[in-house]
Design an enzyme around this catalytic site. Structure first.
Site, PDB file in Angstrom:
ATOM      1  N   GLU A   1      26.284 -78.982 119.900  1.00 17.82           N
ATOM      2  CA  GLU A   1      26.208 -77.873 120.860  1.00 17.82           C
ATOM      3  C   GLU A   1      25.035 -78.136 121.798  1.00 17.82           C
ATOM      4  OE1 GLU A   1      24.175 -74.291 120.251  1.00 17.82           O
ATOM      5  OE2 GLU A   1      23.865 -74.619 118.112  1.00 17.82           O
TER       6      GLU A   1
ATOM      7  N   LYS B   1      24.002 -69.194 129.039  1.00 21.18           N
ATOM      8  CA  LYS B   1      24.553 -69.389 127.688  1.00 21.18           C
ATOM      9  C   LYS B   1      26.054 -69.131 127.723  1.00 21.18           C
ATOM     10  CE  LYS B   1      24.011 -67.018 123.189  1.00 21.18           C
ATOM     11  NZ  LYS B   1      23.179 -66.056 122.437  1.00 21.18           N
TER      12      LYS B   1
ATOM     13  N   ASP C   1      28.007 -55.959 116.869  1.00 15.96           N
ATOM     14  CA  ASP C   1      27.669 -57.330 117.262  1.00 15.96           C
ATOM     15  C   ASP C   1      27.998 -58.323 116.149  1.00 15.96           C
ATOM     16  OD1 ASP C   1      26.730 -59.613 118.414  1.00 15.96           O
ATOM     17  OD2 ASP C   1      24.716 -58.857 118.836  1.00 15.96           O
TER      18      ASP C   1
ATOM     19  N   ASP D   1      31.344 -67.032 117.053  1.00 13.45           N
ATOM     20  CA  ASP D   1      31.283 -68.305 116.313  1.00 13.45           C
ATOM     21  C   ASP D   1      32.214 -68.289 115.096  1.00 13.45           C
ATOM     22  OD1 ASP D   1      29.322 -69.122 118.076  1.00 13.45           O
ATOM     23  OD2 ASP D   1      27.697 -69.178 116.609  1.00 13.45           O
TER      24      ASP D   1
ATOM     25  N   LYS E   1      22.212 -68.080 111.187  1.00 17.96           N
ATOM     26  CA  LYS E   1      20.903 -67.698 111.704  1.00 17.96           C
ATOM     27  C   LYS E   1      20.242 -66.701 110.747  1.00 17.96           C
ATOM     28  CE  LYS E   1      22.553 -66.470 115.715  1.00 17.96           C
ATOM     29  NZ  LYS E   1      22.674 -66.045 117.128  1.00 17.96           N
TER      30      LYS E   1
END
Ligand code: PSU
Ligand code: MN
Length: 310
Positions: free
Chosen positions: A26, A86, A139, A143, A160
């Site tokens: 990425e 992004k 949220d 991904d 994360k």
């Protein structure tokens, strides 16, 4: 392989034709949205070296001049590292259709581009997932959906650290994405090796992962496999330090009233500040380790025939 929407570099196209191992990368982590300059460039160099050292071809993904790029050329890397736009999978059609100059791709967009090019292995730092408080904010990173849609093995140090990891694992199960612990029975939490949560399957051999992936295909499974590779022990951070740094990061997000894609860059910056910069070398070490494991898996996959070739 290339098309008006997709540009595949010559080196990557040659490797695809010759069935040589390839690892897609990425680009968001290598921009200032992911890591401070100059550590972002060093991180990319270390990942590329790990992939080449493992006998595979690196394929950095990004958006350049209105095309999805798989295999950014050396003379374009500066543009990518400096980019501030992004691009997740849902942003790709807009970026390509409107001729965006440059953008960095998240896991979801990178997996989409890798699959479009026919690349089967992808390395990142940590995937996005279910955010804490998502029952109110809604949220949840795309991904996870992208991992379930595209036939790509993603190597990541878990998800994360500031996410709700238990719910992230639940959603991966709902979406039917196999999660494989690389030489571990525990789901890693990015800066630390153990999130306290188990993974349902452990692999110590890249050939096993290659076979899991091929089996999914043989059964018509549309998606990929998530390989969870813990940060190397020598680079692991103190869990208590990370917990307080995460609190600081999440507080800052609340104070600034941020939501959506703006959250991750701010939390990462706050974690770096709260750990006196210690989070940055840890981030580099885990990304490099993921790139090396991805090269091993890509090498195993190149030797494992796909049923399409039968
Ligand atoms: N994890 C990191 N640094 C990052 C990211 C994840 O430590 O920069 C990026 C990845 O590109 C990932 C994206 O795909 O954040 C997810 O963003 P969001 O939560 O907005 O979906
Ligand atoms: Mn999000």
């Amino acid at each position: 392989m290339s098309s008006p929407s997709l540009r595949v570099s010559d080196e990557v196209a040659d490797a695809l034709t010759a069935n040589r191992p390839i690892v897609a990368l990425e680009s968001t982590i290598f921009s200032s949205l992911g890591l401070p300059d100059p550590h972002n460039g060093e991180c990319l160099e270390r990942c590329v070296a790990a992939i080449r050292g493992g006998g595979a071809v690196p394929a950095l993904t990004a958006v350049l001049d209105g095309r999805g790029v798989v295999g950014v050329d050396d003379d374009e890397i500066g543009r990518v590292l400096a980019a501030t736009r992004k691009i997740a999978a849902r942003d790709l059609p807009v970026a390509l259709g409107s001729g965006a100059d440059v953008g960095v791709t998240t896991v979801s967009a990178s997996v989409t581009l890798a699959a479009a090019a026919g690349i089967e292995v992808f390395a990142t730092g940590g995937v996005g997932g279910v955010h804490r408080g998502s029952e109110l904010s809604g949220d949840v990173s795309h991904d996870l959906v992208a991992l379930s849609r595209h036939p790509v093995v993603t190597v990541s140090a878990g998800a994360k650290a500031f996410l709700d990891l238990a719910r992230t694992l639940e959603l991966l199960e709902t979406l039917g994405v196999p999660v494989v612990g690389w030489k571990t029975d525990r789901f890693p939490a990015f800066y630390v090796r153990d999130s306290g949560l188990p993974v349902s399957f452990r692999a110590d051999d890249p050939t096993v992962i290659a076979r899991v992936f091929r089996s999914a295909h043989d059964l018509g499974h549309p998606g990929g496999v998530l390989v969870a590779n813990p940060i190397p022990s020598a680079d692991e951070l103190d869990p208590e330090l990370i917990d307080s740094a995460l609190e600081a990061g999440l507080d800052q997000v609340t104070r600034l009233g941020l939501s959506g894609p703006a959250v991750t860059p701010v939390v990462l910056g706050a974690i770096a500040a709260a750990t006196d910069g210690l989070s940055v070398p840890a981030n580099l070490a885990l990304a490099e380790s993921n790139a090396a494991v991805a090269a091993e898996i890509a090498t195993a996959l190149a030797l494992e025939p796909s049923s399409a070739a039968d």
